[in-house]
Design a protein around this motif. Sequence first.
Motif, PDB file in Angstrom:
ATOM      1  N   SER A 295     113.941 -17.372  -7.506  1.00 40.16           N
ATOM      2  CA  SER A 295     113.648 -18.589  -6.745  1.00 40.16           C
ATOM      3  C   SER A 295     113.704 -18.325  -5.247  1.00 40.16           C
ATOM      4  O   SER A 295     114.789 -18.153  -4.674  1.00 40.16           O
ATOM      5  CB  SER A 295     114.635 -19.700  -7.106  1.00 40.16           C
ATOM      6  OG  SER A 295     114.454 -20.816  -6.261  1.00 40.16           O
ATOM      7  N   ARG A 297     112.877 -20.590  -3.072  1.00 36.37           N
ATOM      8  CA  ARG A 297     113.429 -21.806  -2.465  1.00 36.37           C
ATOM      9  C   ARG A 297     114.949 -21.751  -2.432  1.00 36.37           C
ATOM     10  O   ARG A 297     115.581 -22.265  -1.500  1.00 36.37           O
ATOM     11  CB  ARG A 297     112.928 -23.035  -3.218  1.00 36.37           C
ATOM     12  CG  ARG A 297     111.443 -23.304  -2.983  1.00 36.37           C
ATOM     13  CD  ARG A 297     110.944 -24.541  -3.705  1.00 36.37           C
ATOM     14  NE  ARG A 297     109.534 -24.751  -3.382  1.00 36.37           N
ATOM     15  CZ  ARG A 297     108.519 -24.196  -4.028  1.00 36.37           C
ATOM     16  NH1 ARG A 297     108.764 -23.369  -5.060  1.00 36.37           N
ATOM     17  NH2 ARG A 297     107.270 -24.418  -3.664  1.00 36.37           N
ATOM     18  N   ARG A 314     103.637 -28.361  -0.781  1.00 32.46           N
ATOM     19  CA  ARG A 314     104.219 -27.692  -1.949  1.00 32.46           C
ATOM     20  C   ARG A 314     103.215 -27.498  -3.079  1.00 32.46           C
ATOM     21  O   ARG A 314     103.304 -26.529  -3.840  1.00 32.46           O
ATOM     22  CB  ARG A 314     105.422 -28.497  -2.452  1.00 32.46           C
ATOM     23  CG  ARG A 314     106.147 -27.846  -3.618  1.00 32.46           C
ATOM     24  CD  ARG A 314     107.416 -28.586  -3.981  1.00 32.46           C
ATOM     25  NE  ARG A 314     108.156 -27.890  -5.023  1.00 32.46           N
ATOM     26  CZ  ARG A 314     109.463 -27.696  -5.027  1.00 32.46           C
ATOM     27  NH1 ARG A 314     110.189 -28.126  -4.014  1.00 32.46           N
ATOM     28  NH2 ARG A 314     110.057 -27.078  -6.020  1.00 32.46           N
ATOM     29  N   ILE A 321     105.178 -20.450   0.333  1.00 28.22           N
ATOM     30  CA  ILE A 321     105.892 -21.666   0.705  1.00 28.22           C
ATOM     31  C   ILE A 321     105.806 -21.815   2.216  1.00 28.22           C
ATOM     32  O   ILE A 321     106.060 -20.864   2.959  1.00 28.22           O
ATOM     33  CB  ILE A 321     107.368 -21.575   0.272  1.00 28.22           C
ATOM     34  CG1 ILE A 321     107.473 -21.445  -1.260  1.00 28.22           C
ATOM     35  CG2 ILE A 321     108.166 -22.776   0.762  1.00 28.22           C
ATOM     36  CD1 ILE A 321     108.843 -20.992  -1.733  1.00 28.22           C
ATOM     37  N   ASP A 338     106.177 -16.874  -2.783  1.00 31.01           N
ATOM     38  CA  ASP A 338     106.744 -17.475  -3.994  1.00 31.01           C
ATOM     39  C   ASP A 338     106.362 -16.620  -5.193  1.00 31.01           C
ATOM     40  O   ASP A 338     105.260 -16.746  -5.725  1.00 31.01           O
ATOM     41  CB  ASP A 338     106.237 -18.906  -4.182  1.00 31.01           C
ATOM     42  CG  ASP A 338     106.958 -19.609  -5.327  1.00 31.01           C
ATOM     43  OD1 ASP A 338     107.745 -18.948  -6.038  1.00 31.01           O
ATOM     44  OD2 ASP A 338     106.748 -20.820  -5.509  1.00 31.01           O
TER      45      ASP A 338
END
Length: 514
Positions: A295, A297, A314, A321, A338
């Motif tokens: 991940s 994020r 998004r 990202i 990502d």
Amino acid sequence: MSWQDELEELKRREALAEEMGGPEKVARQHSRGKMDARARLAALVDDGSFREIGKIAGVARYDDNGDLEAITPAPYLFGKALINGRPVVATADDFTIRGGAADAGIRRKMLQAEQMAHELKLPIIRMIDGTGGGGSVKTLEQIGATYIPAVPGWGDVVKNLDTVPVVALALGPTAGLGAARIVASHYSIMVKGLSQIFAAGPAVVDGLGAAYKGSDDHQQAKEELGGSDIHTRNGVVDDEVGSEAEAFARARHFLSFMPEHVGQLARRSNCTDPVDRREEALLSLVPREEKQVYSMRRCLDMVFDRGTVFEIGRNWGRACITALARLDGWPVFVLASDPSYLGGSWEAKTSEKVERFVKLADQFRLPIVHLVDNPGFMIGREAEIAGTIRYGVQAMNAVYKATVPLASIVMRRAYGIAGSAMSNAERYQYRYCWPSGDWGSLPIAGGLEVAYKSELEAAEDPEAELEAIRARLDKVTSPFRSAERFNVEDIIDPRDTRPLLCEFADLAWRRLAS
């Protein structure tokens, strides 16, 4: 003698303006789950800060004695307000009056709003609900002639894109010029299920026999033609939200990162997150298995000031990202691969997205942080049909043209032309690499059997020979070999990423302020 009678007349006209399209049409607006224009303006800006301009403008009707009987207010409101304590131009279409169409309005109001923004260097927020265009087919009969299309004042819209932050909120069905006004922005939002965008609505599309046959249900047909599921995934609009309140909050949040105009520096915020925070989880974030994902994020949350990551776009160009964030209170723009989407490979839409937001960061003088795990441009027939290489090179060109400081963190892969677009290699490379770094002109796995074809064909055991070659190359491709030759500047402990990026932000803003 006083002017009290005239002031009473002013109050009467102001009261008529506040009725908008009348109780019945305002009630219909509310029944659709939509706020009216005046309520939207009050909800968007700081409490009590909106000062309306041109409130009593409209189309009046007078009796035989020349006394006012009624007035239809212009379906466009604007004025000066504050957002986060800073001045802005706030505007709102009034759908309760002719569906927000300009044929019921006074064109100069919209022109003055746009001119106010770039001449006084104030951000402008457009809340769009309706066509905002030249009117309906009926208008032509009233005029008595057709006309060659033109958009008076569009030059002011263009000037604003070059001068001040522009935010557009689609808060209902928007077509024609209304749709264009949404797209002509730096940040745009749609409310899921409430707003739609199209060049022309379902009835017009069906009437012209275009290649579309929507649902018999009017609302469903609008969603099928131009709902947020479509436009937040093709890049027409940046984000979708679940309510108008959320749209207002995101507009305010976006502007909190921005300067008030080009040439002014954005503001630092108070930061209570320790600069020297080192997250243990970063050490094991990137898996050893090259095809495993993780991940990104989660990485952003661990590296940037807590709670400041504001992702934009998004749902489109998903291999990268794009976000605004803060480092020790300093605003920065973030690009981050990502790996959970296409392995992080840049396809056409991702490249288009990178180009757009690098240009945005450069225009508003925000340093860029690029977290890199990019195996290259997307390959294959579909990628070629989409023109990936053209969009990819345009993204790379944007990186090379950018003049703001840029820091890159190579977390894993950096391959090919797309990998080289992490930064401008002809400038000082403010770059750190993790021990998990893996880079080159192309992935070893993709070219190994071709490069060693003759050796493998001559081997008694081709599989064993292939493994032996792979083991040798694993050592050659170690990031430490690159560091020996200063092909990479520094290999760091991933836990040091935040402290080092905070140092970069401090130096970057020192340079921008000089």
